[in-house]
Write a protein that holds these residues in place. Structure first.
Motif, PDB file in Angstrom:
ATOM      1  N   HIS A 133       0.811  -1.220   0.000  1.00  0.00           N
ATOM      2  CA  HIS A 133       0.000   0.000   0.000  1.00  0.00           C
ATOM      3  C   HIS A 133       0.843   1.267   0.000  1.00  0.00           C
ATOM      4  N   TYR A 134       2.159   1.170  -0.151  1.00  0.00           N
ATOM      5  CA  TYR A 134       2.980   2.373  -0.280  1.00  0.00           C
ATOM      6  C   TYR A 134       3.564   2.418  -1.688  1.00  0.00           C
ATOM      7  N   ILE A 140       9.434   4.044   8.112  1.00  0.00           N
ATOM      8  CA  ILE A 140       8.179   4.196   8.842  1.00  0.00           C
ATOM      9  C   ILE A 140       8.293   3.681  10.268  1.00  0.00           C
ATOM     10  N   TRP A 141       7.907   4.523  11.214  1.00  0.00           N
ATOM     11  CA  TRP A 141       7.798   4.111  12.611  1.00  0.00           C
ATOM     12  C   TRP A 141       6.326   4.061  12.961  1.00  0.00           C
ATOM     13  N   GLN A 142       5.727   2.868  12.936  1.00  0.00           N
ATOM     14  CA  GLN A 142       4.331   2.675  13.352  1.00  0.00           C
ATOM     15  C   GLN A 142       4.281   1.364  14.124  1.00  0.00           C
ATOM     16  N   LYS A 149       5.811  -1.609  12.279  1.00  0.00           N
ATOM     17  CA  LYS A 149       6.947  -1.052  11.530  1.00  0.00           C
ATOM     18  C   LYS A 149       7.824  -0.258  12.472  1.00  0.00           C
ATOM     19  N   VAL A 315       7.609  11.862  11.263  1.00  0.00           N
ATOM     20  CA  VAL A 315       7.760  12.101   9.827  1.00  0.00           C
ATOM     21  C   VAL A 315       9.234  11.984   9.470  1.00  0.00           C
TER      22      VAL A 315
ATOM     23  N   ASN B 154       0.484   6.567  19.891  1.00  0.00           N
ATOM     24  CA  ASN B 154       0.178   5.171  19.583  1.00  0.00           C
ATOM     25  C   ASN B 154       0.086   4.299  20.830  1.00  0.00           C
ATOM     26  N   TYR B 159      -6.224   5.057  19.866  1.00  0.00           N
ATOM     27  CA  TYR B 159      -5.455   5.005  18.613  1.00  0.00           C
ATOM     28  C   TYR B 159      -5.544   3.618  18.002  1.00  0.00           C
ATOM     29  N   LYS B 163      -7.298   2.511  14.552  1.00  0.00           N
ATOM     30  CA  LYS B 163      -6.489   1.937  13.482  1.00  0.00           C
ATOM     31  C   LYS B 163      -7.059   0.601  13.012  1.00  0.00           C
ATOM     32  N   HIS B 170      -4.629  -0.390   8.341  1.00  0.00           N
ATOM     33  CA  HIS B 170      -3.596   0.315   7.573  1.00  0.00           C
ATOM     34  C   HIS B 170      -2.960   1.405   8.427  1.00  0.00           C
ATOM     35  N   ASP B 171      -1.790   1.887   7.955  1.00  0.00           N
ATOM     36  CA  ASP B 171      -1.055   2.871   8.752  1.00  0.00           C
ATOM     37  C   ASP B 171      -1.706   4.244   8.687  1.00  0.00           C
ATOM     38  N   ALA B 174       1.834   9.574   7.781  1.00  0.00           N
ATOM     39  CA  ALA B 174       2.947  10.029   8.621  1.00  0.00           C
ATOM     40  C   ALA B 174       2.738  11.468   9.065  1.00  0.00           C
ATOM     41  N   SER B 175       1.975  12.222   8.280  1.00  0.00           N
ATOM     42  CA  SER B 175       1.790  13.637   8.616  1.00  0.00           C
ATOM     43  C   SER B 175       0.776  13.832   9.745  1.00  0.00           C
TER      44      SER B 175
END
Lengths: 381, 282
Positions: A133-134, A140-142, A149, A315, B154, B159, B163, B170-171, B174-175
């Motif tokens: 999906h990217y 990425i930090w999630q 990630k 970011v 998170n 959160y 999600k 999905h993520d 980032a913004s």
């Protein structure tokens, strides 16, 4: 050892001496223990013992009998002692839990190639990866979600960004103020300015963060007109306020302790006050000023609350007007919810160890540089 | 001196024994989402049961589970279901799965600035906005302006729930700016004409709370109490309490029963959540 100069040490003195010795010893022990603890918690990550792949093939509970004890112990992630203490029913329910975890994975993720990746491998921690999906490889930090990630690069960039902005803002201001206070200000002026700047360090950083969040962010946005209201720039400036008193008071001490003979000689030779301060006193005090800057760096990189309150989107961007998330913020905000002993927990400890290493190395380098400066100034090299 | 130390030790041991032996001490630890509600419950329960002492601390759901498995807390408040790893840790620690009790409902609203002309979105549209697929308000029927996203840390159960159930795993973009709490999101959305955020249905003071459609064809539902309790509003979750089954007796069991009774549930609304439907009560 101790106080034995010509008379028998009194018991109280002996006690006091031993007590002070114990206190200093305990400091060393504490540093050592903290480091040991952080390293121990992060260690499984370095040995590749964590696996975050979402889809793993579970072993059916019915096959319990067929597995060798060693394999079973590894599959259930047990220590030998835990394994030995467990009866068959407990082992069975542990295997059931493994099975259930797999059953809970949403249909959509079962065929996702990312779901088979162990995201705690080093290449996913530090290199960009094109996730499903990217459009392109990204950092990425999630850490929370189906596919976790853990790329630490956005955090490193965020930390450096805010720290450097803070130092760029604080160093000229505080060194300038130190030169003024120690060399040029009249005594009365000095008595007002010095305690006032040092009072800044008495403001709790959470209050500075609060002020930055509500007031500075709005004012700076109006002045510079950028889009994201809370960004690394605001955080950096706010960090600067926390760092200024640290750098100022040490730099001021260093400048004041330059022998008066230097100043007097320069003035007698016809130099102006400004020339004396800039060309004689500042170079002579450079090791001290440098030490102040390094301490300021340590303060800025370790500061948590200000960055936490002002900005924390992870970011990946070098622009100072984008948001940033620092390592300290990440640890403070995420540790409470991380499953203890899980991969997220281990990575947060790894980040802590990294932070420790960075400040340790920077202090060491600073020490070496200061030594060289000193030798040079004293004309020994 | 020796005599003194000896008597001191004896006294300390005696205090320790009497503290651990005194009946009716319940410790509660866990989710910050549930913290205020848990304190409210504890206060009111202690008011009517003078012999029971309940101490409530927050720290987060993960912290609560860690304490549950180390057996330093009796009850663990959770704003999400226990993860497989946490259940496994509990089994390793006390040879049993923790017992799960549903204790309240929470509805999540989507907040926008009061000036926004938008009234309703589908769950899928909200998801696309927060993943960054939809970047401009005009794509969902608003003005031609970029969308600013406000999200939570998170570590928050909110959160994670958002999600999983709205972004479908999905993520977040980032913004998306992470705010330290729902109040901070509300503040930010109030200041930002093109902002959007999410949080507890009862906390949106001043913002406009969008009506949510489950899909394109279903009607738009407001996040009101009736709609959340009946389950017609699509974004809601349970709040939980977990307990070591070996401890689930005596005072602790009585307290858990009381929480889930009509008597206990009446405090839920006071702190902004929604009481359990009748069939789940005690």
């Amino acid at each position: 050892m101790g106080i034995h100069r010509g008379h028998q040490a009194r018991p109280v003195e002996w006690l006091a001496e031993k007590f002070i010795f114990l206190v200093s010893l305990s400091a060393i022990v504490m540093v050592f223990l903290i480091f040991l603890f952080v390293a121990r918690e992060a260690l499984p990550l370095f040995f590749g013992e964590t696996n975050t792949a979402l889809v793993q093939k579970p072993i059916p509970t019915a096959d319990l009998e067929k597995l060798s004890p060693a394999k079973l112990q590894q599959y259930l992630e047990l220590t030998p002692a835990q394994f030995a203490a467990m009866d068959k029913d407990t082992l069975k329910s542990l295997m059931d839990v493994k099975q259930e975890a797999q059953d809970e994975v949403p249909e959509e993720f079962r065929n996702d190639p990312d779901a088979r990746i162990n995201t705690t491998e080093w290449r996913y921690l530090v290199l960009p990866h094109q996730w499903n999906h990217y459009d392109k490889p990204e950092y990425i930090w999630q850490p929370v979600g189906q596919i976790q990630k853990y790329n630490i690069i956005p955090l490193l960039v965020g930390t450096l960004k805010t720290t450097l902005i803070g130092l760029l803002f604080a160093v000229p201001l505080s060194v300038g103020a130190a030169i003024y206070v120690s060399q040029m200000a009249r005594p009365k002026m000095r008595e007002i300015i010095k305690p006032t700047i040092e009072l800044l360090s008495g403001i709790p950083s959470v209050v500075v963060g609060f002020f930055a969040l509500l007031v500075m962010a709005t004012v700076l946005q109006k002045v510079f007109g950028y889009q994201t209201r809370l960004n690394a720039f605001v955080a950096g400036i706010a960090l600067g306020f926390a760092v200024i008193p640290v750098i100022f008071s040490i730099a001021e001490d260093a400048l004041t302790s330059v022998p008066r003979a230097y100043t007097q000689a320069a003035l007698a030779l016809g130099a102006s006050r400004w020339q004396t301060a800039w060309q004689i006193v500042l170079p002579a005090a450079l090791p001290g000023v440098f030490a102040a800057t390094v301490l300021g760096f340590g303060r800025a990189i370790g500061e948590t609350m200000i960055v936490l309150m002002v900005c924390s989107a992870s970011v990946m961007s070098w622009s100072i007007f984008d948001s940033a998330r620092s390592i300290t913020t990440t640890i403070a905000a995420e540790m409470a919810e991380a499953v203890s002993g899980g991969p997220h927990y281990r990575i947060l400890f790894m980040l802590g160890a990294l932070l420790f290493a960075v400040t340790f190395v920077s202090n060491m380098v600073a020490g070496a540089v200061i030594q060289r400066f000193k030798l040079k100034l004293e004309g020994k090299r | 001196m020796k005599q003194f130390i000896k008597s001191f030790c004896v006294a300390a041991v005696a205090v320790g024994i009497s503290a651990s032996a005194s009946a009716g001490n319940i410790t509660v630890k866990g989710s910050d989402t549930l913290l205020i509600l848990a304190q409210k419950w504890a206060e009111n329960y202690m008011g009517s049961h003078a012999d029971v002492k309940i101490s409530v601390t927050g720290g987060g759901t993960g912290t609560g589970f860690a304490a549950l498995q180390n057996q330093t807390t009796d009850l663990c408040d959770a704003s999400r279901k226990a993860k497989a790893a946490e259940i496994a840790n509990c089994i390793k620690a006390f040879n049993a799965r923790p017992t799960e009790y549903k204790v309240a409902l929470d509805g999540l609203s989507v907040y926008v600035n009061p000036e926004s002309p938008l009234k309703e979105l589908t769950v899928a549209q909200v998801g696309d906005i927060f993943t960054g697929k939809t970047k401009n308000w005009k794509e969902v029927g608003g003005p031609d302006a970029p969308i600013t996203l406000y999200s939570r840390e998170n570590s928050s159960g909110t959160y994670e729930f958002f999600k999983e159930h709205v972004l479908k795993g999905h993520d977040f973009a980032a913004s998306a700016q992470t705010m330290p709490g729902t109040a901070a999101i509300v503040q930010a959305v109030l200041k930002d004409k093109y902002g959007i955020g999410y949080g507890g249905a009862a906390y949106g003071g001043g913002t406009k709370q969008l009506s949510i459609k489950k899909d394109d064809t279903s009607p738009a539902i407001d996040p009101t109490e009736n709609n959340v309790e009946s389950g017609t509003y699509p974004i809601w979750r349970y709040l939980y309490v977990y307990v070591n089954p070996a401890l689930d007796k005596g005072d602790i069991a009585a307290y858990l029963n009381w929480i889930r009774s009509d008597d206990g549930q009446k405090y839920v609304k006071e702190v902004g959540y929604f009481p359990l439907p009748k069939n789940l009560r005690n």
